[in-house]
Design an enzyme around this catalytic site. Structure first.
Site, PDB file in Angstrom:
ATOM      1  N   ALA A 215       0.809  -1.157  -0.005  1.00 13.69           N
ATOM      2  CA  ALA A 215       0.031   0.073  -0.056  1.00 13.69           C
ATOM      3  C   ALA A 215       0.868   1.292   0.023  1.00 13.69           C
ATOM      4  O   ALA A 215       2.185   1.130   0.021  1.00 13.69           O
ATOM      5  CB  ALA A 215      -0.923   0.001   1.219  1.00 13.69           C
ATOM      6  N   ASN A 216       0.200   2.322  -0.035  1.00 11.42           N
ATOM      7  CA  ASN A 216       1.085   3.640   0.269  1.00 11.42           C
ATOM      8  C   ASN A 216       0.238   4.505   1.283  1.00 11.42           C
ATOM      9  O   ASN A 216      -0.738   4.152   1.749  1.00 11.42           O
ATOM     10  CB  ASN A 216       1.097   4.210  -1.075  1.00 11.42           C
ATOM     11  CG  ASN A 216      -0.056   4.742  -1.670  1.00 11.42           C
ATOM     12  OD1 ASN A 216      -0.724   5.550  -1.005  1.00 11.42           O
ATOM     13  ND2 ASN A 216      -0.392   4.159  -2.721  1.00 11.42           N
ATOM     14  N   ARG A 217       0.868   5.665   1.722  1.00 12.38           N
ATOM     15  CA  ARG A 217       0.260   6.680   2.746  1.00 12.38           C
ATOM     16  C   ARG A 217      -0.733   7.610   2.306  1.00 12.38           C
ATOM     17  O   ARG A 217      -0.985   8.353   3.193  1.00 12.38           O
ATOM     18  CB  ARG A 217       1.489   7.186   3.346  1.00 12.38           C
ATOM     19  CG  ARG A 217       2.574   6.485   4.039  1.00 12.38           C
ATOM     20  CD  ARG A 217       3.630   7.328   4.582  1.00 12.38           C
ATOM     21  NE  ARG A 217       4.809   6.791   5.042  1.00 12.38           N
ATOM     22  CZ  ARG A 217       4.963   5.821   5.829  1.00 12.38           C
ATOM     23  NH1 ARG A 217       3.783   5.736   6.734  1.00 12.38           N
ATOM     24  NH2 ARG A 217       6.019   5.368   6.306  1.00 12.38           N
TER      25      ARG A 217
END
Ligand code: C5P
Length: 406
Positions: A215-217
């Site tokens: 995932a990413n932020r």
């Protein structure tokens, strides 16, 4: 005699009454919402039933009133999760200091708090409490938390209280609550009325196996704010969002997806559109050899993840053979040579505008509340000051309006 316009026809409002003297005003709110055509369902905490009876509330809502989490009857008939998912909007009125605290901390020990935790609908809360409780730092901190999560706080009003004290803490009047609900549920005509828009928002999750993902932020705050601002301007908006903890923006059709491929398919299905704003932080790669069962940890034997490229949704729209949106806007999150890279991206992805932002960790923009963007068009670069993400959304929508009303 004619009543108010049935502008809430087909809309479903869930009212949560919690224990305050202002409960006596809520049947009036229900009556007025029903007059406007809304379907109103009421749910009461145990304390609320001490101030007004479920019989009174049920008589005005013309429905049974839900009070218990553990009632086999109520669970069998609707069930707390369905109750939570059933409304277009949840109104907590009156909202006590205790209920606001429970909401802020995610407690779920009765039907009301469980439904408030499980709902995905926008929540409006009308606090009612003694002025000292309202002003207490604990209550104020809880309110900040709730506002940050997208809960709309209506009031309280100032004035005489039930006890001999004055100050902020009175629940706002029924007419004001009805106006607040109507404003959230019925988009007013605006400069983009008749226009359709697609917005992508949030991160994507790319599975490694059934329990792990890449995932990413991205928080989705910017994309969601843009969808909300477009809807406020009258556009008919479809928001395609990856996994976020934000509530669905009011007046927007939301499609929840997990992966880039699902996001791409949802965008394709939502076409055609006059406007598309791709604000999602779509994962560039997915795991080609994702496990169908949980990959076991074997000491000394590291799994090798093989990556493959995800579809580029923005670029796909830019060269769409039959349904390229009239105005296509992308984002470019960069950490160096921000404008230069973004200009190249605008040409490469064939979009009309790019909002470029510096996401170096020290700027705090990725996942934060503010953004500092440069609007890059065929005509040049316009650098905006650091402003809140909702202010960026309003400014972008003002620029979009200018294109469509020129
Ligand atoms: O290439 P890069 O990821 O920096 O491009 C960012 C822009 O492209 C954003 O508008 C993002 O929403 C969009 N994008 C996309 N699909 C991808 C990758 C990026 O729509 N697979």
């Amino acid at each position: 005699m004619t009543g108010p316009a049935p502008d809430l026809a087909g809309k479903r409002v869930l009212i949560v009454l919690t224990g305050g003297i202002a409960c006596y005003k809520v049947p009036e709110v229900i009556r007025r919402l029903k007059e406007r055509g809304a379907f109103v369902r009421a749910l009461m905490t145990e304390a609320a039933t001490r101030f007004v009876t479920p019989l009174t509330v049920g008589a005005v809502s013309s429905d049974r009133v839900y009070t218990e989490l553990w009632s086999r009857d109520e669970e069998a008939e609707v069930g707390h999760i369905r109750l939570a998912r059933d409304g277009d909007l949840v109104l907590v009125a009156p909202a006590t200091a205790h209920t606001l605290a429970k909401m802020a901390h995610g407690l779920a020990d009765d039907l009301a708090s469980t439904v408030l935790l499980a709902t995905r609908a926008p929540i409006l809360a009308a606090p009612a409490m003694n002025p000292a409780m309202w002003q207490h730092p604990a209550t104020q901190a809880n309110l900040r938390t709730l506002r940050d999560r997208g809960v709309t706080i209506i009031g309280p009003a100032s004035g005489a209280m039930a006890e001999p004290e004055t100050g902020p803490g009175r629940m706002v009047e029924p007419a004001d609550l009805v106006t607040a609900v109507t404003d959230r549920l019925v988009p007013r005509p605006g400069p983009l009325t008749g226009r359709t828009a697609i917005v992508t928002s949030g991160p994507t999750h790319e599975p490694i196996d059934p329990v792990r993902f890449i995932a990413n932020r991205s928080s989705g705050k910017q994309g969601h704010a843009i969808a909300e601002a477009l809807a406020r301007a009258g556009a008919s908006v479809t928001l395609v969002t990856g996994p976020v903890i934000l509530p669905d923006p009011p007046g927007v059709a939301c499609l929840h997806v997990e992966t880039a491929e699902q996001m791409c398919a949802a965008v394709e299905a939502a076409l055609p559109a006059d406007i598309a704003v791709c604000a999602a932080a779509v994962a560039d790669w997915r795991v080609a050899n994702a496990g169908t069962s949980k990959i076991k940890k074997v000491s000394g034997d590291l799994p090798i993840l093989e990556l493959t490229e995800n579809p580029d949704i923005l670029a796909g729209l830019g060269r769409h053979p039959t349904a390229r949106p009239t105005l296509l806007v992308g984002f470019a999150a960069e950490t160096d040579r921000v404008i230069e890279h973004a200009q190249a991206k605008r040409l490469k992805k064939r979009c009309d505008w790019i909002l470029a932002n510096d996401v170096s960790p020290e700027t705090g923009t990725f996942g934060g509340e503010h953004n500092r963007v440069h609007l890059i068009t065929a005509d040049g670069v316009e650098s905006w000051p650091q402003i809140s993400k909702s202010a960026v959304a309003s400014r972008l929508v003002a620029a979009i309006q200018a294109v469509f009303t020129a």
